[in-house]
Design an enzyme around this catalytic site. Structure first.
Site, PDB file in Angstrom:
ATOM      1  N   LYS A   9      24.819  42.960  15.349  1.00 20.73           N
ATOM      2  CA  LYS A   9      25.101  44.230  14.332  1.00 20.73           C
ATOM      3  C   LYS A   9      23.796  44.905  14.175  1.00 20.73           C
ATOM      4  CE  LYS A   9      29.243  41.863  13.066  1.00 20.73           C
ATOM      5  NZ  LYS A   9      30.192  41.743  12.089  1.00 20.73           N
ATOM      6  N   HIS A  94      34.978  47.863  17.473  1.00 17.12           N
ATOM      7  CA  HIS A  94      34.928  46.850  16.590  1.00 17.12           C
ATOM      8  C   HIS A  94      35.383  47.290  15.399  1.00 17.12           C
ATOM      9  CE1 HIS A  94      32.966  44.122  13.834  1.00 17.12           C
ATOM     10  NE2 HIS A  94      32.623  43.235  14.830  1.00 17.12           N
ATOM     11  N   GLU A 166      39.848  39.721  16.638  1.00 22.42           N
ATOM     12  CA  GLU A 166      39.008  39.447  15.677  1.00 22.42           C
ATOM     13  C   GLU A 166      39.708  40.087  14.338  1.00 22.42           C
ATOM     14  OE1 GLU A 166      34.527  39.370  16.662  1.00 22.42           O
ATOM     15  OE2 GLU A 166      35.005  41.383  16.244  1.00 22.42           O
TER      16      GLU A 166
HETATM   17  P1  PGA Z   1      31.346  37.179  12.159  1.00 26.17           P
HETATM   18  O1  PGA Z   1      31.641  38.451  12.801  1.00 26.17           O
HETATM   19  O2  PGA Z   1      31.105  36.069  13.260  1.00 26.17           O
HETATM   20  O3  PGA Z   1      30.164  37.383  11.193  1.00 26.17           O
HETATM   21  O4  PGA Z   1      32.557  36.895  11.267  1.00 26.17           O
HETATM   22  C1  PGA Z   1      32.238  38.442  14.030  1.00 26.17           C
HETATM   23  C2  PGA Z   1      32.166  40.012  14.653  1.00 26.17           C
HETATM   24  O5  PGA Z   1      32.102  40.672  13.940  1.00 26.17           O
HETATM   25  O6  PGA Z   1      32.180  40.213  15.652  1.00 26.17           O
END
Ligand code: PGA
Length: 252
Positions: A9, A94, A166
């Site tokens: 990120k 995403h 996700e």
């Molecule tokens: P997280 O994020 O593992 O911090 O929950 C996953 C992602 O957004 O790909």
């Protein structure tokens, strides 16, 4: 082979990204059973990270791309530019982009097609929101997202697409989906992609959303789960190493 992807990120500087990439490579050096690792730094760190990854089994991905290959698109980054700095993968759609930046199914489809055309493997993210799950609409929503991403796409036999299931409520919340829910949704994603003309070997489905060292194995041991897409835990070297180890344990 299981896949472990890290989505860094907007967290790290270039120096921190290079150090983390080195750490990950060191952790797998000399090991015979290693999953496919994909690290996704910020755009600004891609070049430097790639320099330290040359001749490594670890691959690099970007976190987004624009669908045009070149031109007057201030602030955007093309598939060609991502190839140029050494990316093999790119995250598309995403949920943070869909929900905070207004990315639509149509935009996701254009980005997916642009990635494929440039020889990048897209990691297409899909998943329902809290209210959609409360209304028991998760299957309808995710099916729509998968179908939309694949609309008009023609893959050669060597090209593939990674999907990441996700659920929005599971991202960064510390509340992952249950492996049972993930397996159910992964099967739906695979079936939807196959109904759209993809072959089984052209599809991999990762689970993402609060994956940590303590729960990674419970997802990765499921045959329906081809891998994990890790956010928060991927920028902590010790955590990420344990997740990689869980994937290696399943493969061994
Ligand atoms: P997280 O994020 O593992 O911090 O929950 C996953 C992602 O957004 O790909």
């Amino acid at each position: 082979m299981k896949i472990v992807a890290g989505n860094w990120k907007m967290h790290l500087s270039t120096r921190e990204s290079v150090a983390l990439a080195r750490g990950v490579m060191l952790a797998v050096r000399g090991k015979t059973t290693v999953p496919q690792i994909i690290l996704c730094p910020s755009f600004t760190a891609l070049s430097e990270v790639h320099k330290v990854m040359v001749r490594s089994r670890v691959m690099m991905g970007a976190q987004d791309l624009f669908w045009e290959t070149a031109g007057a698109y201030t602030g955007e980054i093309s598939s060609r530019q991502l190839k140029d700095v050494g990316c093999s993968y790119v995250i598309v759609g995403h949920s943070e982009r869909r929900h905070q930046l207004g990315e639509t199914d149509e935009m996701v489809a254009k980005k997916t097609a642009a990635a494929i055309a440039a020889g990048l493997t897209p990691i297409v993210c899909v998943g329902e929101t809290t209210s959609e799950r409360q209304e028991a609409e998760q299957q309808t929503v995710v099916k729509r997202q998968v179908k939309a991403a694949l609309a008009g796409l023609h893959l050669t036999s060597k090209e593939m697409i990674l999907f990441a299931y996700e659920p929005v409520w599971a991202i960064g919340s510390g509340h992952p989906a249950s492996p049972t829910d993930a397996v159910e949704m992964h099967a739906l994603i695979r079936k939807t992609a196959m109904d759209a003309g993809l072959k089984q070997k052209q599809i991999a489905v990762l689970y993402g959303g609060s994956v940590e060292k303590s729960n990674a194995y419970s997802f990765l041991r499921e045959p329906e789960v081809d891998g994990v897409l890790v956010g928060g835990a991927s920028i902590k070297l010790g955590e990420f190493e344990q997740i990689v180890k869980a994937a290696a344990d399943v493969q061994a």
